[in-house]
Design a protein around this motif. Structure first.
Motif, mmCIF file in Angstrom:
data_model
loop_
_atom_site.group_PDB
_atom_site.id
_atom_site.type_symbol
_atom_site.label_atom_id
_atom_site.label_comp_id
_atom_site.label_asym_id
_atom_site.label_seq_id
_atom_site.Cartn_x
_atom_site.Cartn_y
_atom_site.Cartn_z
ATOM 1 N N SER A 12 0.807 -1.220 0.000
ATOM 2 C CA SER A 12 0.000 0.000 0.000
ATOM 3 C C SER A 12 0.842 1.273 0.000
ATOM 4 C CB SER A 12 -0.932 0.023 1.215
ATOM 5 O OG SER A 12 -0.215 0.194 2.417
ATOM 6 N N VAL A 13 2.151 1.172 0.348
ATOM 7 C CA VAL A 13 2.982 2.389 0.337
ATOM 8 C C VAL A 13 3.370 2.772 -1.085
ATOM 9 C CG1 VAL A 13 3.879 1.857 2.621
ATOM 10 C CG2 VAL A 13 5.215 1.205 0.618
ATOM 11 N N ILE A 14 3.142 1.889 -2.052
ATOM 12 C CA ILE A 14 3.331 2.083 -3.499
ATOM 13 C C ILE A 14 4.804 2.110 -3.881
ATOM 14 C CG2 ILE A 14 2.795 3.503 -5.525
ATOM 15 C CD1 ILE A 14 0.364 4.571 -4.003
ATOM 16 N N GLY A 15 5.577 2.969 -3.264
ATOM 17 C CA GLY A 15 7.008 3.076 -3.577
ATOM 18 C C GLY A 15 7.712 3.887 -2.507
ATOM 19 N N GLY A 16 9.053 3.947 -2.595
ATOM 20 C CA GLY A 16 9.813 4.686 -1.596
ATOM 21 C C GLY A 16 10.000 3.874 -0.327
ATOM 22 N N MET A 17 10.449 4.541 0.755
ATOM 23 C CA MET A 17 10.724 3.865 2.021
ATOM 24 C C MET A 17 10.192 4.657 3.208
ATOM 25 S SD MET A 17 14.704 2.614 1.805
ATOM 26 C CE MET A 17 15.295 1.481 0.528
ATOM 27 N N ARG A 18 9.711 3.919 4.207
ATOM 28 C CA ARG A 18 9.427 4.507 5.513
ATOM 29 C C ARG A 18 10.399 3.867 6.491
ATOM 30 N NH1 ARG A 18 3.859 3.809 6.482
ATOM 31 N NH2 ARG A 18 4.223 1.761 7.411
ATOM 32 N N ILE A 19 11.241 4.682 7.122
ATOM 33 C CA ILE A 19 12.288 4.179 8.000
ATOM 34 C C ILE A 19 12.043 4.667 9.415
ATOM 35 C CG2 ILE A 19 14.764 4.134 8.471
ATOM 36 C CD1 ILE A 19 15.248 4.597 5.488
ATOM 37 N N GLN A 20 12.013 3.725 10.348
ATOM 38 C CA GLN A 20 11.776 4.068 11.751
ATOM 39 C C GLN A 20 12.915 3.568 12.609
ATOM 40 O OE1 GLN A 20 7.980 2.968 13.365
ATOM 41 N NE2 GLN A 20 8.604 3.361 15.463
ATOM 42 N N VAL A 21 13.494 4.484 13.391
ATOM 43 C CA VAL A 21 14.524 4.159 14.370
ATOM 44 C C VAL A 21 14.053 4.737 15.699
ATOM 45 C CG1 VAL A 21 16.957 4.295 14.973
ATOM 46 C CG2 VAL A 21 16.276 4.434 12.579
ATOM 47 N N GLY A 22 13.646 3.862 16.620
ATOM 48 C CA GLY A 22 13.069 4.357 17.868
ATOM 49 C C GLY A 22 11.788 5.111 17.580
ATOM 50 N N ASP A 23 11.703 6.343 18.087
ATOM 51 C CA ASP A 23 10.510 7.150 17.863
ATOM 52 C C ASP A 23 10.614 8.001 16.607
ATOM 53 O OD1 ASP A 23 9.364 6.231 20.228
ATOM 54 O OD2 ASP A 23 10.382 7.771 21.421
ATOM 55 N N GLU A 24 11.761 7.969 15.945
ATOM 56 C CA GLU A 24 11.983 8.811 14.767
ATOM 57 C C GLU A 24 11.539 8.083 13.496
ATOM 58 O OE1 GLU A 24 15.765 10.568 12.208
ATOM 59 O OE2 GLU A 24 16.008 10.174 14.363
ATOM 60 N N VAL A 25 10.649 8.718 12.753
ATOM 61 C CA VAL A 25 10.137 8.127 11.507
ATOM 62 C C VAL A 25 10.425 9.060 10.339
ATOM 63 C CG1 VAL A 25 8.114 7.286 10.253
ATOM 64 C CG2 VAL A 25 8.300 6.919 12.727
ATOM 65 N N THR A 26 11.063 8.535 9.303
ATOM 66 C CA THR A 26 11.286 9.268 8.060
ATOM 67 C C THR A 26 10.467 8.585 6.979
ATOM 68 O OG1 THR A 26 13.554 9.817 8.739
ATOM 69 C CG2 THR A 26 12.997 10.072 6.405
ATOM 70 N N ASP A 27 9.432 9.277 6.512
ATOM 71 C CA ASP A 27 8.497 8.659 5.560
ATOM 72 C C ASP A 27 8.629 9.301 4.188
ATOM 73 O OD1 ASP A 27 6.422 7.417 4.239
ATOM 74 O OD2 ASP A 27 5.054 7.506 5.950
ATOM 75 N N ASN A 28 9.327 8.611 3.290
ATOM 76 C CA ASN A 28 9.484 9.074 1.907
ATOM 77 C C ASN A 28 8.750 8.159 0.933
ATOM 78 O OD1 ASN A 28 11.210 11.316 2.452
ATOM 79 N ND2 ASN A 28 12.897 9.883 2.800
#
Length: 275
Positions: free
Chosen positions: A242-258
Motif C-alpha cells: 500500500s505504500v506504493i514506492g519509496g521507504m518509511r524508515i523508523q529508528v526508535g521514535d523517529e520516523v522518516t516517511d518518503n
C-alpha cells in the motif's frame, strides 16, 4: 518521570537480581507473567502500593503483606524480586509498580533468550508496530481506557490470536493493552522494541517498502544507520504494497516517511488547505 530515589532503586535491584532471573531459564515465562499480574494489582490498589513503599514501615511488615498476597503461590524468584523491591526507597508510591513491570519485561526477554527467540520477538514487535501505523481506528480502540480490559484484549486477539507469532510477542502485545498504564498502545510497543534492542546490544531499524529489499540495499542501510546511531543495527524489512514506492524508515521514535503514499497524502492536504 521517576524521581532519583526510584531510578536508583529500580536500577540497583535489577542489576543485582538480573543474573538470578536469567538463570531461571524457561521458568522466566512464569515469573514474567506473575510480575505482570502484580503490576496490574498494584496499579489498581493505591493502598497496597502505600503499604509496600511506606519508609516508616518495617520491611518485615511489608514482606508479611507480600506473603498474604502471593506467598505459597508465586515462583520463589518472583517472591525474591518483590522482597527486594519493598525493601528499597521510592520517590512515589506508584514507582514500585513501574519497577515490577520492568522486571516482568526482563523475565520475558530472558525466556526468549532461553528458547532462542529473542531476535524473532524483536522483529515481530517491530512488524506489529509498523502494521498498526496504518490502522488509526484500531490503535485508538486498543488505547481506550474507557473500555474494559477484556474488550481490548479480545480485540487484539481477533487481530493476532490465530497468527504464528511467538508466544512472548503475543503476551507482550496483550500486556500493552490489558494494562494501559497511562500510555498509548503504540507507545508501549515502541518502548518494548527499544528494550529488546538494548538487550541485544543493537538498534532496530524498521524499513517499510512496497517490495522486498535487495541484499545490497540492506547492507547499505545497515552501514548508514550503524554509523548514524553509533552501534550495530538490525534492519527489519517490512513489505507493505500500500505504500506504493519509496521507504518509511523508523529508528526508535523517529520516523522518516518518503513513501509515495505519504507524498500523495501530503499533496492532498496541501490542496485542501489552499482550496
Amino acid at each position: 518521570m521517576r524521581g532519583e530515589a526510584s531510578r536508583i532503586a529500580d536500577r540497583v535491584s535489577r542489576d543485582s537480581l538480573a543474573p538470578k532471573l536469567r538463570e531461571t531459564g524457561e521458568d522466566a515465562w512464569r515469573i514474567g507473567n506473575e510480575l505482570f499480574s502484580i503490576t496490574n494489582v498494584l496499579d489498581h490498589n493505591v493502598q497496597l502500593e502505600r503499604a509496600l513503599t511506606d519508609p516508616s514501615r518495617p520491611v518485615a511488615d511489608k514482606v508479611a503483606v507480600l506473603n498474604t498476597l502471593i506467598g505459597g503461590q508465586a515462583h520463589p524468584m518472583t517472591m525474591e524480586i518483590m522482597t527486594d523491591l519493598v525493601g528499597r526507597r521510592w520517590s512515589r508510591v506508584s514507582d514500585i509498580a513501574n519497577a515490577v513491570e520492568d522486571f516482568g519485561v526482563d523475565g520475558m526477554m530472558y525466556y526468549a533468550d532461553a528458547t532462542g527467540a529473542t531476535l524473532q520477538v524483536s522483529i515481530e514487535l517491530a512488524e506489529l508496530h509498523s502494521a498498526l501505523l496504518g490502522m488509526p481506528v484500531l490503535r485508538s480502540e486498543l488505547s481506550d481506557d474507557s473500555a474494559p480490559a477484556e474488550a481490548r484484549t479480545k480485540l487484539l486477539n481477533s487481530l493476532i490470536g490465530s497468527s504464528d507469532l511467538n508466544k512472548v510477542t503475543k503476551r507482550l502485545a496483550e500486556h500493552a493493552t490489558c494494562n494501559l498504564r497511562n500510555r498509548r498502545y503504540l507507545q508501549t510497543i515502541q518502548w518494548l522494541i527499544n528494550k529488546f534492542s538494548r538487550h541485544m546490544g543493537e538498534s532496530m531499524v524498521t524499513v517499510t517498502t512496497a517490495t522486498p529489499l535487495k541484499l545490497e540495499q540492506i547492507k547499505k542501510l545497515t552501514a548508514i544507520y550503524t554509523k548514524k546511531v553509533g552501534r550495530p543495527v538490525h534492519i527489519n524489512s517490512v513489505v507493505d504494497p500500500s505504500v506504493i514506492g519509496g521507504m518509511r524508515i523508523q529508528v526508535g521514535d523517529e520516523v522518516t516517511d518518503n513513501t509515495v503514499v505519504a507524498q500523495l497524502q501530503h499533496l492532498n492536504r496541501t490542496v485542501q488547505a489552499s482550496a
